[in-house]
Design a protein around this motif. Structure first.
Motif, PDB file in Angstrom:
ATOM      1  N   HIS A 147       0.858  -1.194   0.000  1.00 26.25           N
ATOM      2  CA  HIS A 147       0.000   0.000   0.000  1.00 26.25           C
ATOM      3  C   HIS A 147       0.892   1.241   0.000  1.00 26.25           C
ATOM      4  O   HIS A 147       0.940   1.983   0.999  1.00 26.25           O
ATOM      5  CB  HIS A 147      -0.914   0.015   1.229  1.00 26.25           C
ATOM      6  CG  HIS A 147      -1.708  -1.240   1.394  1.00 26.25           C
ATOM      7  ND1 HIS A 147      -2.826  -1.521   0.638  1.00 26.25           N
ATOM      8  CD2 HIS A 147      -1.532  -2.311   2.210  1.00 26.25           C
ATOM      9  CE1 HIS A 147      -3.312  -2.696   0.990  1.00 26.25           C
ATOM     10  NE2 HIS A 147      -2.538  -3.201   1.933  1.00 26.25           N
ATOM     11  N   PRO A 148       1.600   1.489  -1.111  1.00 22.15           N
ATOM     12  CA  PRO A 148       2.597   2.564  -1.102  1.00 22.15           C
ATOM     13  C   PRO A 148       1.979   3.934  -0.781  1.00 22.15           C
ATOM     14  O   PRO A 148       0.901   4.252  -1.274  1.00 22.15           O
ATOM     15  CB  PRO A 148       3.160   2.544  -2.537  1.00 22.15           C
ATOM     16  CG  PRO A 148       2.515   1.405  -3.245  1.00 22.15           C
ATOM     17  CD  PRO A 148       1.478   0.795  -2.384  1.00 22.15           C
ATOM     18  N   GLY A 149       2.675   4.673   0.089  1.00 21.13           N
ATOM     19  CA  GLY A 149       2.251   6.041   0.413  1.00 21.13           C
ATOM     20  C   GLY A 149       1.147   6.123   1.459  1.00 21.13           C
ATOM     21  O   GLY A 149       0.776   7.227   1.873  1.00 21.13           O
ATOM     22  N   VAL A 150       0.633   4.988   1.907  1.00 20.89           N
ATOM     23  CA  VAL A 150      -0.460   5.027   2.893  1.00 20.89           C
ATOM     24  C   VAL A 150       0.140   5.084   4.310  1.00 20.89           C
ATOM     25  O   VAL A 150       0.992   4.266   4.652  1.00 20.89           O
ATOM     26  CB  VAL A 150      -1.382   3.779   2.745  1.00 20.89           C
ATOM     27  CG1 VAL A 150      -2.474   3.782   3.811  1.00 20.89           C
ATOM     28  CG2 VAL A 150      -1.988   3.733   1.348  1.00 20.89           C
ATOM     29  N   PRO A 151      -0.276   6.072   5.137  1.00 20.34           N
ATOM     30  CA  PRO A 151       0.318   6.190   6.476  1.00 20.34           C
ATOM     31  C   PRO A 151      -0.102   5.046   7.398  1.00 20.34           C
ATOM     32  O   PRO A 151      -1.198   4.510   7.279  1.00 20.34           O
ATOM     33  CB  PRO A 151      -0.238   7.524   7.003  1.00 20.34           C
ATOM     34  CG  PRO A 151      -1.502   7.731   6.249  1.00 20.34           C
ATOM     35  CD  PRO A 151      -1.314   7.093   4.893  1.00 20.34           C
TER      36      PRO A 151
END
Ligand code: 13P
Ligand code: SF4
Length: 303
Positions: free
Chosen positions: A103-107
């Motif tokens: 889940h790239p970029g998901v905090p």
């Protein structure tokens, strides 16, 4: 006997300029001699602000680690090093790094019931007392929530964001079943059912109020109800009963005992204070990024 032990502990604490912090699930006699009892959030805040040299943490390992992360200049003792948290052990830093890659970029919002290594690869921490506020504080529409799927699902009910949950849970709270509650509600029709968000969603759905352990003290004190069914670890009954002599508290299931939270005895505390062991510390390479995630959480206003 207990009285002599308690006195020795208090004397050693004074000599060593120490503070004794105890989680709300600790044995009654440990809560009785603590300087501060509280939920994970309150105890982290106390560890961050105390001016004492020594913190004796009566809780489980991740809590002592949080104290060591927030107060690196203090000595943190965990009287029972084997007091772990099975939920915290359900995710490793490597597993979280792989989940993030999906889940790239998901905090990443990580419940404090996690290791320092996992916190170090998270964006922000939360506790059961502030999870929704933490999620709301992020501008992002998507959230990775670890490790507690139950707390995550509870928060998601109040949020329009998309969640990616890790499949962790607390084995103690998971033992409470919806059946337990329906039966008790028949037996105590006037009682309010109050539970911790670590409970399974089927149990949470039956609750009159859902909150952290300290939240339960506030709720039960202010409520005009006289009877409460309590859906969290049984250690909470000590203060609930002491602070509300006219009210009745019924534990929702006899299985609500966390074996790890029950390990620490007065003898263990005395031994720790005498030997100044076991010390919990966190290497700087982990402590600094983990502190960032904890500090970010502590900066979120509570109310
Ligand atoms: P609090 O979040 O209320 O501290 O309790 C949760 C818990 O299970 C701590 O282990
Ligand atoms: Fe971990 Fe559950 Fe015990 Fe809390 S009650 S320490 S979450 S196992």
């Amino acid at each position: 006997m207990q009285q002599a032990l308690k006195q020795e502990i208090r004397e050693l604490l004074d000599q060593r300029n120490g503070i004794l912090l105890a989680h709300n699930y600790m044995r009654d006699e440990v809560q009785e001699i603590a300087d501060i009892t509280g939920d994970s959030l309150a105890l982290s805040q106390e560890a961050a602000r105390t001016d004492k040299d020594l913190i004796v943490f009566c809780g489980v390992h991740f809590m002592a680690e949080s104290a060591a992360i927030l107060a690196p200049d203090k000595t943190v003792l965990l009287p029972r090093l084997d007091a772990g948290c099975p939920m915290a052990d359900m995710i490793t830093a490597d597993e979280l790094v792989r989940f993030k890659a999906e889940h790239p970029g998901v905090p990443v919002v990580t419940y404090v019931n996690s290791s320092a290594d996992v916190k170090a690869v998270s964006d922000i921490c939360c506790t059961s007392a502030n999870a929704l506020k933490v999620v709301d504080s992020l501008p992002d529409q998507e959230i990775i929530f670890t490790p507690d799927r139950n707390l995550g699902q509870y928060v998601a009910r109040f949020s329009t964001k998309t969640f990616h949950f890790w499949n962790g849970y607390c084995p103690t709270h998971e033992r409470l079943k919806a059946d337990n509650i329906t039966k008790l509600k028949e037996e105590y029709p006037e009682a309010l059912f109050v539970c911790h968000p670590e409970c399974n969603p089927a149990v949470v759905a039956l609750a009159d109020h859902v909150c952290s352990t300290t939240g339960m003290y506030d709720f039960c004190r202010k409520s005009t109800a006289r009877q409460f069914i309590i859906g969290t670890e049984a250690g909470i009954l000590y203060r609930l009963r002491r602070e509300n002599p006219g009210k009745e508290f019924v534990i929702a299931s006899p299985a609500l005992i966390c074996p790890n939270m029950k390990l620490t005895s007065l003898e263990d505390i005395l031994a720790a204070l005498t030997t100044m062991r076991p010390v919990v510390s966190v290497p700087e390479a982990v402590r600094v990024p983990a502190k960032k995630a904890l500090d970010r959480m502590l900066a979120v206003p509570r109310d």
